[in-house]
Enzyme design. Structure first.
Site, PDB file in Angstrom:
ATOM      1  N   GLU A   1      28.503   4.293   1.138  1.00 31.88           N
ATOM      2  CA  GLU A   1      29.356   3.104   0.997  1.00 31.88           C
ATOM      3  C   GLU A   1      28.638   1.810   1.348  1.00 31.88           C
ATOM      4  OE1 GLU A   1      30.318   5.995   2.185  1.00 31.88           O
ATOM      5  OE2 GLU A   1      32.382   6.454   1.568  1.00 31.88           O
TER       6      GLU A   1
ATOM      7  N   GLY B   1      33.779   9.001  -0.503  1.00 28.79           N
ATOM      8  CA  GLY B   1      35.094   9.626  -0.402  1.00 28.79           C
ATOM      9  C   GLY B   1      35.052  11.118  -0.699  1.00 28.79           C
TER      10      GLY B   1
END
Ligand code: 3H9
Length: 707
Positions: free
Chosen positions: A135, A112
C-alpha cells in the site's frame, strides 16, 4: 483509468460457495488478479455466511482462481464513493467466524488480499507465492487490519520493514517469519487448501483469530518507533503515508485490537484523502497504460527475439547487453576496437560482481549472465541476430556507416535499433534498404538500472516492429514508451528546458546549490547541478568544444560549466565539478572556487547579479518543462500526457507521489502556469518561453491537459 478489458471479463458472481465433503470452499474468480472490488467484497460476505450456515461444512477454505490470490483492494475504486460492505467489515466478519477459515495462497497475496488471509485462522501457501503489503507504494497504508494483524504474527519490527518497504516476501520467508502456517511445493492451491482443511478437521481445532494474539507484540520497546520516525524524517521527508504507517503499527502494540483497528481506519482515510495517493495511483496506472500504444492494436503480430546483437561496448552498450542477459536473452556484443571490447566486458563483470557482493545475485548467476554475453570483433556474428541495438558514438556519420553494414549482414526480418539520444532516427533508417525494420531504442544511463526505454517510431517503422520493441521492453523489465522523432525525443527535450533555465538562473544571481535545493525540495532525488556532476560535465563540454572548433555558427561561447571542465573539474568522477566531493563520498559540498568562476563569468558577460527567489526558480525550471511538454503533445511526438508522465517518472526521478509532470501540472493549475509562461515570455523572451497553444487553450477552457 479503468481498464475496459477488466470490466468486460467480470463474471456475474465473482465469489462462489460449494462444498467438497465436509469442507466449504469459497472460490474467488475475478480476472485478471482477483482485485477486491465491491462484487468480491459482497460475494465474500455472502459466501462466508453460506458456509457458516452450512451444517455439512466443518471448515471453510478461501481459494482463488486464475494466476493469483487476491492482489489487493480494487485500486480503481479509490477516490470514488464506496459501497458497503467495506473491506474492514469483510475481514472483521472473517475474524469472528465460528468455524475455522483457511486461506490457500498462490501467485501474489498483496495488500487487501493478504489482509483477507491474515483475518483467516490458517494460511497455507504454494512455494512460488509472494506475500506483501504494498500500500505504501500507492500512498496508502494497509487499511483492513494489516497494520494490526501483521505485527501480531511476525513482530512489530519485521512488520514495519514489510509495510514501510511494501516489498513482498517469498512463501519460504513467510513460513520462517510465522506469516503462514505451511508451504507446499507444487500442486494446486485447492489441493494444498483441502489438505490443510483435512488436518484441521482431524484435529478438531477451533478458530484462533490472529487478533487475539499478543505474544509477538507484548513488551515492544517504544524506541523502535522513535528510531523509525527519525529514519523517515531523514530519508523520506516528503512522503505522507510512511509516517502514518508507524503510527498505525504503534497503535497495534499500545492499544487493544479494536481500538488499534479504529486508529488504523482513521489513518487510512487520511492517506486516502491525500494528494499523494492520487499521484501514486496515477503513476501505477501510467506504467501500465503506456504499454497500450494508441493506433497499435493489441493483436499486432510481433517477431520472435531469441538472440540480440549490441554494437559498441562502451558504458551504454555494456549496460544494454546486461539488460538482455538479465532476461536470459543471448547477446553478441560487437566492438571494432579490441581494447574497447576488453574494457567493456571487464566493466560488465565488475558490475555483476558488485551486485553479487550486495547479495542480489549468486556467483552462479553472475557466471550464467556472463556466459550469455558473447564478445566479438566481427560484425559477421550478427548475421543471425533477431535484433541489433547500436550504441556507438553519437555521430550521424558513424551511425549511418554502422547501419549500412548491419543492413548488409543482418538476416531479413531482423530489427535494427539505434540508441541515439539526439540524432534523427529517420536519417539513420535511410542508410538502410529496410527503414520499416528500423527504430530507436533509447536506453537511459545506467542502462541496466534505469527502467525507462523510449521506443522511437520512425516515419517508416512498421507496426509489428514497434509492437515487438514494446513487448521486448516489458520482457526485459523496462517501461517502454512509444515516442516520435525530434531532437532529444521526449525526455531529453524537456530536460533541456530545465537545464537551460538552471544555468540562466545561476548567471542571473542564484547559486547552484539554491537551484538544486528548490528541485530537491520539490521531490527530485538530485538537483540539476548534482545530476550534471553525476553524469559528467566533460560529456557536454567535449561536444560544445567540437562545435566551437568546427566554427559552428550556432555554437555557444564557453560558459562557466565549460570553464570548470577546462580546469579538469568533470564532476563526481574527479571529486570536483559544480561541487566538490570528499574522496569516496557522493555528498556535494559547495566550493568557493566555483563561486569565483561563476562571478568571473558574470563580470565577463556584464551581468549584475540580483537576488533570485525560490519561487522564481521553481516556476522557471518546472513551468518551462510543462510548456515544452505541451508542445510535444501538440506536435504528436508523445501521444498522451500519460506517456510524458511515465517518461519523467521512470527516466528522470520525477517524484512519483506527484503523479508525473503533467498530472502535477494539472494539480498546480494550468491557468497559473499559462500566466507565468506568458509573463516570462514577455520578460525573458526566446522561443523556449513562447507559450504552447495547447497549454493556453486548456488553461482558458479550465480543463486539464489531455482531456
Ligand atoms: C489495498 O489493498 C488497500 C487495502 O489495504 C485497504 C482497503 C480498505 N486493482 O501489473 P499487471 C490490473 S491497495 C485494480 O500488468 P503483473 C492492472 O492495472 C492495493 N486493478 O500484471 C492491469 O490492468 P490492465 C494493494 C489491478 O502480472 C492488470 O491488473 N495491492 C490491481 O505484472 C494486470 O496487472 C497492490 O498494490 C488492483 N489492485 O502484476 C497490488 N492490480 O491489464 C498492485 C493489478 O488493464 N498490483 N491490476 O493494464 C500489482 O502489484 C501487480 O499488478 C501484480 C500483477 C503483482 C498483482
Amino acid at each position: 483509468m479503468p481498464s475496459q478489458a477488466q470490466t468486460e471479463v467480470v463474471p456475474s458472481n465473482p465469489v462462489q460457495y460449494a462444498r467438497q465433503g465436509n469442507i466449504g470452499v469459497i472460490t474467488v474468480d475475478y480476472p485478471p488478479v482477483n482485485a477486491i472490488g465491491h462484487g468480491v467484497r459482497s460475494g465474500l460476505v455472502a459466501a462466508l455466511e453460506a458456509g457458516l450456515a452450512d451444517d455439512g461444512a466443518g471448515v471453510l477454505l478461501i481459494v482463488c482462481a486464475g494466476r493469483s490470490f487476491m492482489a489487493g483492494a480494487d485500486i480503481r475504486e479509490f477516490g470514488k464513493p464506496s459501497a458497503p460492505p467495506t473491506l474492514p467489515e469483510v475481514v472483521a466478519r472473517l475474524d469472528t467466524a465460528t468455524k475455522p477459515v483457511i486461506a490457500a495462497i498462490h501467485g501474489t497475496a498483496l495488500g487487501g488480499g493478504l489482509e483477507v488471509a491474515l483475518a483467516c485462522h490458517v494460511r497455507v501457501a504454494l512455494k512460488s507465492a509472494r506475500l506483501g503489503l504494498p500500500e505504501v507504494k500507492l500512498g496508502l497504508l494497509p487499511g483492513a487490519g494489516g497494520t494490526q494483524r501483521l505485527p501480531r504474527l511476525v513482530g512489530p519490527a519485521k512488520a514495519l520493514d514489510m509495510i514501510l518497504s511494501g516489498d513482498p516476501v517469498s512463501a519460504g520467508e513467510a513460513l520462517s517469519l510465522g506469516l503462514v502456517d505451511a508451504v507446499e511445493d507444487g500442486g494446486s492451491p485447492m489441493d494444498a487448501g483441502l489438505r490443510a482443511a483435512e488436518r484441521l478437521l482431524a484435529d478438531g481445532s477451533l478458530p484462533q483469530p490472529v487478533s487475539a494474539r499478543t505474544d509477538r507484540i507484548a513488551g515492544t520497546d517504544p524506541a523502535l518507533f522513535t528510531a523509525r520516525r527519525a529514519e523517515l524524517a531523514r530519508g523520506q521527508p516528503h512522503l505522507f503515508s510512511p509516517h502514518r504507517i508507524v503510527d498505525a503499527v504503534e497503535a497495534a502494540v499500545t492499544l487493544p485490537f479494536a481500538e488499534g483497528a479504529a486508529r488504523e481506519r482513521d489513518l487510512f482515510l487520511a492517506c486516502l484523502d491525500s494528494p499523494q495517493r492520487a499521484g501514486l495511483i496515477h503513476a501505477f496506472f501510467a506504467e501500465r497504460e503506456v504499454a497500450k500504444v494508441p493506433g497499435l492494436p493489441a493483436d499486432t503480430p510481433t517477431r520472435d527475439i531469441r538472440k540480440v546483437g549490441v554494437v559498441g561496448a562502451g558504458t551504454m552498450g555494456g549496460g544494454i547487453a546486461m539488460c538482455f542477459a538479465n532476461a536470459g536473452i543471448p547477446v553478441v556484443l560487437v566492438d571494432s576496437a579490441p581494447e574497447g571490447l576488453e574494457r567493456g566486458i571487464a566493466a560488465i563483470r565488475r558490475t555483476y560482481d558488485a551486485t553479487a557482493r550486495k547479495g542480489r545475485l549468486t556467483a552462479a548467476q553472475v557466471e550464467e549472465r556472463m556466459a550469455l554475453i558473447h564478445p566479438t570483433l566481427s560484425y559477421g556474428e550478427l548475421a543471425d541476430a533477431d535484433l541489433v541495438v547500436e550504441a556507438a558514438f553519437e555521430s550521424m556519420e558513424i551511425k549511418q556507416t554502422i547501419f549500412r553494414t548491419l543492413d548488409e549482414i543482418c538476416k531479413p526480418g531482423a530489427i535494427l535499433a539505434t540508441n541515439t539520444s539526439t540524432l534523427d532516427v529517420d536519417a539513420i533508417a535511410a542508410a538502410t534498404g529496410r527503414p520499416q525494420d528500423v527504430l530507436g531504442m533509447h536506453f537511459f544511463s545506467p542502462a541496466n538500472v534505469m527502467r525507462l526505454l523510449e521506443v522511437v517510431r520512425g516515419a517508416k517503422t512498421s507496426a509489428p516492429v514497434l509492437a515487438t520493441a514494446m513487448a521486448l521492453a516489458r520482457r526485459i523489465g523496462k517501461v517502454g514508451v512509444a515516442v516520435g522523432v525530434c531532437h532529444g525525443f521526449v525526455g531529453n527535450r524537456i530536460l533541456h528546458q530545465r537545464g537551460r533555465e538552471s544555468m540562466a538562473l545561476v548567471e542571473e544571481g542564484a547559486s547552484p546549490e539554491q537551484v538544486d535545493r528548490v528541485l530537491t525540495e520539490f521531490g527530485f532525488p538530485l538537483g540539476h547541478f548534482s545530476m550534471t556532476d553525476l553524469a559528467g560535465i566533460d560529456v557536454g563540454w567535449r561536444i560544445r568544444e567540437e562545435r566551437r572548433k568546427a566554427g559552428d555558427p550556432e555554437a555557444q561561447a564557453p560558459d562557466w560549466l565549460d570553464i570548470l571542465a577546462e580546469r579538469g573539474r568533470y564532476g563526481q568522477k574527479t571529486s570536483a565539478g559544480v561541487y566538490r566531493y570528499d574522496s569516496g563520498s557522493r555528498t556535494p559540498i559547495p566550493d568557493p572556487e566555483v563561486t569565483a568562476v561563476i562571478e568571473e563569468d558574470r563580470r565577463r558577460r556584464g551581468i549584475a547579479p540580483r537576488p533570485v527567489s525560490n519561487e522564481e526558480i521553481r516556476e522557471r525550471c518546472l513551468y518551462a518543462m510543462v510548456n515544452e511538454a505541451a508542445k510535444i503533445l501538440e506536435e504528436g511526438i508523445a501521444a498522451r500526457p500519460v506517456d510524458i508522465d511515465a517518461i519523467w517518472l521512470h527516466g528522470y526521478g520525477f517524484p512519483s507521489w506527484r503523479g508525473g509532470l503533467l498530472f502535477w501540472a494539472n494539480q498546480e493549475g494550468l491557468g497559473r502556469i499559462a500566466e507565468a509562461v506568458q509573463r516570462y515570455h514577455r520578460g525573458i523572451g526566446g522561443p523556449q518561453w513562447h507559450p504552447s497553444a495547447l497549454l493556453l487553450q486548456c488553461a482558458a477552457a479550465g480543463r486539464p491537459i489531455g482531456c
